[in-house]
Enzyme design. Sequence first.
Site, mmCIF file in Angstrom:
data_model
loop_
_atom_site.group_PDB
_atom_site.id
_atom_site.type_symbol
_atom_site.label_atom_id
_atom_site.label_comp_id
_atom_site.label_asym_id
_atom_site.label_seq_id
_atom_site.Cartn_x
_atom_site.Cartn_y
_atom_site.Cartn_z
ATOM 1 N N LYS A 18 -8.983 -22.277 -40.476
ATOM 2 C CA LYS A 18 -7.914 -22.074 -39.185
ATOM 3 C C LYS A 18 -6.969 -21.460 -39.686
ATOM 4 C CE LYS A 18 -9.163 -26.242 -36.509
ATOM 5 N NZ LYS A 18 -10.542 -25.916 -36.593
ATOM 6 N N ARG A 77 -18.908 -16.148 -33.473
ATOM 7 C CA ARG A 77 -19.441 -17.296 -33.170
ATOM 8 C C ARG A 77 -18.872 -17.728 -31.573
ATOM 9 N NH1 ARG A 77 -15.880 -21.635 -36.091
ATOM 10 N NH2 ARG A 77 -16.955 -21.206 -37.717
ATOM 11 N N ASP A 133 -11.795 -19.867 -37.362
ATOM 12 C CA ASP A 133 -11.864 -20.530 -36.320
ATOM 13 C C ASP A 133 -10.936 -20.103 -35.287
ATOM 14 O OD1 ASP A 133 -13.670 -22.279 -37.518
ATOM 15 O OD2 ASP A 133 -12.158 -23.759 -37.861
ATOM 16 N N GLY A 141 -15.284 -23.904 -26.127
ATOM 17 C CA GLY A 141 -13.601 -24.009 -26.444
ATOM 18 C C GLY A 141 -13.174 -25.508 -26.300
ATOM 19 N N ALA A 142 -12.543 -26.092 -27.352
ATOM 20 C CA ALA A 142 -12.145 -27.234 -27.444
ATOM 21 C C ALA A 142 -10.840 -27.895 -27.112
ATOM 22 C CB ALA A 142 -12.696 -27.815 -29.046
ATOM 23 N N ARG A 146 -10.886 -34.259 -30.269
ATOM 24 C CA ARG A 146 -11.410 -33.229 -29.884
ATOM 25 C C ARG A 146 -12.929 -33.735 -29.613
ATOM 26 N NH1 ARG A 146 -7.579 -29.854 -32.771
ATOM 27 N NH2 ARG A 146 -9.167 -29.262 -34.033
ATOM 28 N N ARG A 147 -13.595 -34.261 -30.834
ATOM 29 C CA ARG A 147 -14.980 -34.507 -30.726
ATOM 30 C C ARG A 147 -15.198 -35.741 -29.619
ATOM 31 N NH1 ARG A 147 -14.515 -30.904 -33.471
ATOM 32 N NH2 ARG A 147 -14.786 -29.877 -31.617
ATOM 33 N N LYS A 166 -16.791 -27.029 -15.915
ATOM 34 C CA LYS A 166 -17.758 -26.963 -17.040
ATOM 35 C C LYS A 166 -18.856 -25.805 -16.659
ATOM 36 C CE LYS A 166 -20.398 -29.684 -20.133
ATOM 37 N NZ LYS A 166 -21.445 -28.738 -20.232
ATOM 38 N N THR A 175 -23.394 -24.401 -29.992
ATOM 39 C CA THR A 175 -23.340 -25.434 -29.099
ATOM 40 C C THR A 175 -24.446 -26.332 -29.360
ATOM 41 O OG1 THR A 175 -23.741 -25.521 -26.573
ATOM 42 C CG2 THR A 175 -25.153 -24.064 -27.540
ATOM 43 N N HIS A 176 -24.157 -27.456 -28.725
ATOM 44 C CA HIS A 176 -25.221 -28.522 -28.766
ATOM 45 C C HIS A 176 -25.921 -28.794 -27.381
ATOM 46 C CE1 HIS A 176 -21.699 -29.565 -31.216
ATOM 47 N NE2 HIS A 176 -22.555 -29.538 -32.189
HETATM 48 P P1 FDA Z 1 -21.174 -29.645 -24.105
HETATM 49 O O1 FDA Z 1 -19.717 -30.181 -24.437
HETATM 50 O O2 FDA Z 1 -21.586 -29.208 -22.875
HETATM 51 O O3 FDA Z 1 -22.289 -30.772 -24.792
HETATM 52 C C1 FDA Z 1 -23.578 -30.844 -24.595
HETATM 53 C C2 FDA Z 1 -24.160 -31.908 -25.098
HETATM 54 O O4 FDA Z 1 -24.140 -32.062 -26.614
HETATM 55 C C3 FDA Z 1 -23.695 -33.256 -24.557
HETATM 56 O O5 FDA Z 1 -23.962 -33.641 -23.446
HETATM 57 C C4 FDA Z 1 -23.877 -33.911 -25.790
HETATM 58 O O6 FDA Z 1 -25.346 -34.652 -25.648
HETATM 59 C C5 FDA Z 1 -23.648 -33.226 -26.982
HETATM 60 N N1 FDA Z 1 -22.517 -33.353 -27.606
HETATM 61 C C6 FDA Z 1 -21.314 -32.186 -27.497
HETATM 62 N N2 FDA Z 1 -20.266 -32.730 -27.994
HETATM 63 C C7 FDA Z 1 -20.586 -33.920 -28.617
HETATM 64 C C8 FDA Z 1 -19.934 -35.086 -29.330
HETATM 65 N N3 FDA Z 1 -18.663 -34.575 -29.898
HETATM 66 N N4 FDA Z 1 -20.457 -35.996 -29.772
HETATM 67 C C9 FDA Z 1 -21.457 -35.995 -29.292
HETATM 68 N N5 FDA Z 1 -22.401 -35.470 -28.635
HETATM 69 C C10 FDA Z 1 -21.863 -34.206 -28.256
HETATM 70 N N6 FDA Z 1 -14.071 -24.855 -30.393
HETATM 71 C C11 FDA Z 1 -13.229 -23.993 -30.621
HETATM 72 O O7 FDA Z 1 -12.230 -24.381 -29.774
HETATM 73 N N7 FDA Z 1 -12.780 -23.230 -31.668
HETATM 74 C C12 FDA Z 1 -13.536 -23.264 -32.736
HETATM 75 O O8 FDA Z 1 -13.434 -22.305 -33.524
HETATM 76 C C13 FDA Z 1 -14.814 -23.896 -32.657
HETATM 77 N N8 FDA Z 1 -15.721 -23.953 -33.708
HETATM 78 C C14 FDA Z 1 -16.945 -24.446 -33.599
HETATM 79 C C15 FDA Z 1 -17.954 -24.430 -34.322
HETATM 80 C C16 FDA Z 1 -19.425 -24.627 -34.189
HETATM 81 C C17 FDA Z 1 -20.391 -24.603 -35.168
HETATM 82 C C18 FDA Z 1 -19.279 -25.615 -33.082
HETATM 83 C C19 FDA Z 1 -20.753 -26.121 -32.711
HETATM 84 C C20 FDA Z 1 -18.426 -25.742 -32.170
HETATM 85 C C21 FDA Z 1 -17.016 -25.316 -32.476
HETATM 86 N N9 FDA Z 1 -16.196 -25.698 -31.305
HETATM 87 C C22 FDA Z 1 -14.992 -24.728 -31.580
HETATM 88 C C23 FDA Z 1 -16.296 -26.635 -30.575
HETATM 89 C C24 FDA Z 1 -16.558 -26.157 -29.169
HETATM 90 O O9 FDA Z 1 -15.657 -25.453 -28.431
HETATM 91 C C25 FDA Z 1 -17.116 -27.604 -28.022
HETATM 92 O O10 FDA Z 1 -15.990 -27.924 -28.031
HETATM 93 C C26 FDA Z 1 -18.115 -28.297 -28.775
HETATM 94 O O11 FDA Z 1 -19.099 -27.331 -29.432
HETATM 95 C C27 FDA Z 1 -18.847 -29.176 -27.576
HETATM 96 O O12 FDA Z 1 -19.426 -28.236 -26.514
HETATM 97 P P2 FDA Z 1 -20.875 -27.941 -26.488
HETATM 98 O O13 FDA Z 1 -21.410 -26.494 -26.552
HETATM 99 O O14 FDA Z 1 -21.795 -28.644 -27.459
HETATM 100 O O15 FDA Z 1 -21.424 -28.249 -25.021
#
Ligand code: FDA
Length: 312
Positions: free
Chosen positions: A98, A183, A133, A187-188, A292-293, A200, A230-231
């Site tokens: 970071k 990557r 990051d 966005g968190a 954030r998680r 969203k 992403t997940h």
């Molecule tokens: P979304 O939030 O729509 O989630 C999809 C599904 O995944 C959910 O319905 C749930 O089932 C599961 N899920 C997601 N998050 C979960 C959690 N915390 N606990 C349990 N289940 C969960 N952000 C940023 O601003 N700067 C950065 O540098 C990074 N770096 C980064 C690296 C990597 C490898 C990842 C995977 C993510 C990041 N992020 C990040 C975080 C990103 O911005 C985002 O907040 C998270 O990935 C959650 O969003 P999803 O894309 O998973 O989708």
Amino acid sequence: MSVMRNVLLAMSTSPFLREQATKRAFVRKSVSAFMPGEQVEDALGAAAALKPQKINTILTRLGEGVTRLDEAERVTEHYLDVLDKVKAAGLDAQISVKPTQLGLDLDAEQCQRNLDRICEKAERVGNVPVWIDMENSPYVDPTVKLFRKSKERFKGVGVAIQAYLYRTPKDIESLIPLGPAIRIVKGAYLEPAEVAFPKKSDVDEAFFTLCCRLMHEDAQKSGTLLHIATHDTALIDRLLKHIETYKVPASAYEFAMLYGIQRGQQQRLAQSGRRTRVLISYGEYWFPWYMRRLAERPANVMFVLKNLFGGD
Ligand code: FDA
């Protein structure tokens, strides 16, 4: 975006809550769902355990917004040491840093030097990619600047870019000619509606469009590597269809997820031959990251409460 998300993200910046949470055993227990431990050895152990499943890793030490340059220096030294440890362990593990952990708030030039020291060592020990990051929106310009400068000297540096920001398509167009490693994340952070999509569904759509753009032929020709971070299984399936339809080469992209989240999906992707990486976090400064998680999935709050009343 949900009220709960906004509340949790606002709480993530509170020093008082951070101090309280780190003392509570039930919070520490809940954190372990997303983090194998506080020491780098815990992260290396988790990385070794994922290797037989064909899942490679990215290691990151938690921490942000350091307030003294000697702390940034210690973080830099830490990562230099981690690179030796990764090599000694024979792992395919990258690292992610970071900017505010490397001193961006204090001295941008020193931060650049710290980043470049890490990139230089990463290249020397075996071309280990180093990811930058992306933090909240005031840091986007200085972070992109750091990336551009490091990229002039180091092939293996990559940057996270956030789909929720309105500015991102423009940033991506300006970066593609560099042949970047990017990557894409949703966005968190808590961002105002003036800079980021509040809905969203708009963020999801932007994520899909940006990933497609980065897998396009001209981006490929410039040497772009996409991390689909992403997940979101619906998005992943949609992108897999796009990859099949346009015969995107496997070298053009990797999937990236966070440790402990959607483990089944991580294994399915890896077993089906898709390059898959898990980002493993470790360190003592986990509170803002953990909040954030929680904000990403309000059901996680129930998990914490269950641990609370499960008694310890
Ligand atoms: P979304 O939030 O729509 O989630 C999809 C599904 O995944 C959910 O319905 C749930 O089932 C599961 N899920 C997601 N998050 C979960 C959690 N915390 N606990 C349990 N289940 C969960 N952000 C940023 O601003 N700067 C950065 O540098 C990074 N770096 C980064 C690296 C990597 C490898 C990842 C995977 C993510 C990041 N992020 C990040 C975080 C990103 O911005 C985002 O907040 C998270 O990935 C959650 O969003 P999803 O894309 O998973 O989708």
